[in-house]
Motif scaffolding. Structure first.
Motif, mmCIF file in Angstrom:
data_model
loop_
_atom_site.group_PDB
_atom_site.id
_atom_site.type_symbol
_atom_site.label_atom_id
_atom_site.label_comp_id
_atom_site.label_asym_id
_atom_site.label_seq_id
_atom_site.Cartn_x
_atom_site.Cartn_y
_atom_site.Cartn_z
ATOM 1 N N ARG A 255 0.825 -1.211 0.000
ATOM 2 C CA ARG A 255 0.000 0.000 0.000
ATOM 3 C C ARG A 255 0.859 1.260 0.000
ATOM 4 N N VAL A 256 1.907 1.255 0.824
ATOM 5 C CA VAL A 256 2.784 2.426 0.885
ATOM 6 C C VAL A 256 3.461 2.650 -0.472
ATOM 7 N N ARG A 257 3.874 1.570 -1.125
ATOM 8 C CA ARG A 257 4.466 1.707 -2.460
ATOM 9 C C ARG A 257 3.480 2.358 -3.431
ATOM 10 N N GLU A 258 2.234 1.911 -3.364
ATOM 11 C CA GLU A 258 1.219 2.458 -4.265
ATOM 12 C C GLU A 258 0.992 3.951 -4.002
ATOM 13 N N SER B 74 14.756 4.225 -0.364
ATOM 14 C CA SER B 74 15.495 4.641 0.837
ATOM 15 C C SER B 74 14.536 4.902 1.999
ATOM 16 N N VAL B 75 13.321 5.351 1.693
ATOM 17 C CA VAL B 75 12.348 5.537 2.781
ATOM 18 C C VAL B 75 11.958 4.190 3.380
ATOM 19 N N LEU B 76 11.750 3.215 2.497
ATOM 20 C CA LEU B 76 11.276 1.903 2.967
ATOM 21 C C LEU B 76 12.397 1.025 3.521
ATOM 22 N N VAL C 271 -4.571 5.603 -0.707
ATOM 23 C CA VAL C 271 -4.963 4.301 -1.258
ATOM 24 C C VAL C 271 -5.696 3.550 -0.152
ATOM 25 N N PRO C 272 -6.915 3.081 -0.429
ATOM 26 C CA PRO C 272 -7.641 2.358 0.617
ATOM 27 C C PRO C 272 -6.895 1.092 1.029
#
Ligand code: AMP
Ligand code: ZN
Ligand code: FE
Ligand code: FE
Length: 302
Positions: A128-131, A147-149, A194-195
Motif C-alpha cells: 500500500r505504501v508503495r502504491e 530509501s524511505v522503505l 490508497v484504501p
C-alpha cells in the motif's frame, strides 16, 4: 526567622534528568497503549521503557501496529527498571473501508499462526505504501521510495505505514509538518490515499484468541461507529479502550457505560508515540484504573 538552612539543603523538586532517579511512588500507574520504532513511534523500546519508568509508570503495555518486534527488548528494559511489562499489539482491521484498530494482550508471542498472519498484514502495508508513493510520483512529487522503505524492508518485523510517507514529505520540503502531509496528500479523499485491504475485525479477534490472547477495541471514538460495538461483542470482542488520549471525560464515561451494558472489560492507555501528533502527553498521561487491570488479569488467568 528560623534556623538558617545550610547551603545546598533546600528542598527542591527533582526536575530534568534527576526526576528519572527520584523514588517512584507506590501508586499503580498502568498504561497499556504505547508505540516504538518497531512501528511508527519515535522511541526505541529501551527509550520507551526509560521514559515510562521516569514518568512513574508501573505497568507498561507495548502495542505496536501489526508487529511484536519491540516486545523482547522492551521486556528486558522494563525488567531492569522495575516496570511490569505487558506485551501487546495493535492490529489494523478493516470494516466498511474504515480502519478498526484492535488491541491484543496476553497472547503467545511465539504463536506461529499469529506471526504468519502479522507477516501478511505487514506485506499488505508495504504494498500500500508503495502504491501511495506512485500516486505522489504522478503528482510530481518524486521521493526515493527505496530509501524511505529501507529500514522497514531490511527488518521484516517492522511495520511501515503512512507516517513514514508523511515524514518523507516533510524531509523533502513538500509540506511543513506531518499534519499537513495527511491533510494535503495522505488522508481519505486526498490525492495519494490508497484504501487499505485487510482482515475484518472478526478475523482479527479469532487470530488473537487462537493465540490465547484477549482483544480490545482501541479508541472507539476514532472508529465513529458505536453501533458496531454490540456486534463486535457478539463476535468475541473482550474489552473496549474507554481510557485514551482522544477521549474526553464524557467519552470515557460513555464507553465505560457501553462496556458495562455489554459485559465487556475495559482497557486504557496514552497511545504514546513520542511525537506531536498523538495527544502530546507522556507515557502514563492516560492510565487505566487498577480495578479494570485486575479484571483483565483475572480474565487472562494471571
Ligand atoms: P497507516 O496504518 O499506514 O494507515 O497509518 C495510520 C497512522 O497514521 C495512524 O496510526 C496515525 O499514526 C497516523 N495518522 C493518521 N491520520 C493522521 C493525521 N491526520 N495526522 C497525523 N497522523 C495521522
Ligand atoms: Zn501509531
Ligand atoms: Fe490506533
Ligand atoms: Fe496506537
Amino acid at each position: 526567622p528560623g534556623i538558617p538552612r545550610a547551603a545546598g539543603t533546600a528542598r527542591r523538586r527533582p526536575s530534568g534528568p534527576a526526576r528519572a532517579f527520584a523514588p517512584r511512588s507506590s501508586r499503580p500507574l498502568i498504561d497499556l497503549h504505547t508505540h516504538t520504532t518497531a512501528s511508527d513511534g519515535r522511541c526505541s523500546p529501551d527509550e520507551l521503557a526509560a521514559r515510562a519508568a521516569a514518568a512513574g509508570v508501573t505497568v507498561l503495555g507495548l502495542t505496536d501496529h501489526d508487529t511484536v518486534a519491540g516486545c523482547a527488548a522492551a521486556a528486558v528494559a522494563c525488567e531492569r527498571l522495575g516496570v511490569a511489562f505487558v506485551p501487546g499489539i495493535e492490529i489494523t482491521a478493516v470494516a466498511g473501508e474504515r480502519d478498526v484498530h484492535v488491541l491484543g494482550y496476553f497472547f503467545d508471542l511465539h504463536s506461529a499462526a499469529l506471526l504468519a498472519f502479522l507477516g501478511e498484514q505487514r506485506a499488505r502495508r508495504v504494498a500500500r505504501v508503495r502504491e501511495m508513493f506512485e500516486r505522489l510520483d504522478a503528482h510530481g512529487i518524486h521521493l526515493d521510495v527505496e530509501s524511505v522503505l529501507k529500514p522497514g524492508l531490511e527488518d521484516s518485523t517492522r511495520s511501515v505505514g503512512r507516517p513514514w510517507i508523511a515524514r518523507a514529505l516533510v524531509a523533502g520540503g513538500f509540506v511543513r509538518d506531518v499534519s499537513e502531509a495527511f491533510d494535503r496528500w495522505l488522508s481519505p479523499g486526498r490525492p495519494a490515499f490508497v484504501p487499505r485491504e485487510g482482515a475484518t475485525p472478526e478475523e482479527v479477534f479469532a487470530r488473537v484468541h487462537e493465540a490465547g490472547g484477549i482483544v480490545s477495541l482501541a479508541h472507539p471514538i476514532l472508529v465513529r461507529h458505536d453501533q458496531w460495538i454490540a456486534p463486535f461483542a457478539e463476535a468475541g470482542l473482550d474489552a473496549i479502550e474507554a481510557y485514551h488520549s482522544d477521549h474526553d471525560d464524557a467519552a470515557t464515561a460513555r464507553y465505560l457505560q457501553v462496556a458495562a451494558d455489554l459485559g465487556l472489560l475495559v482497557t486504557g492507555g496514552s497511545d504514546y508515540h513520542a511525537d506531536d501528533e498523538h495527544g502530546g502527553g507522556g507515557p502514563g498521561s492516560v492510565a487505566l484504573p487498577r480495578p479494570h487491570w485486575d479484571r483483565l488479569l483475572a480474565r487472562a488467568g494471571r
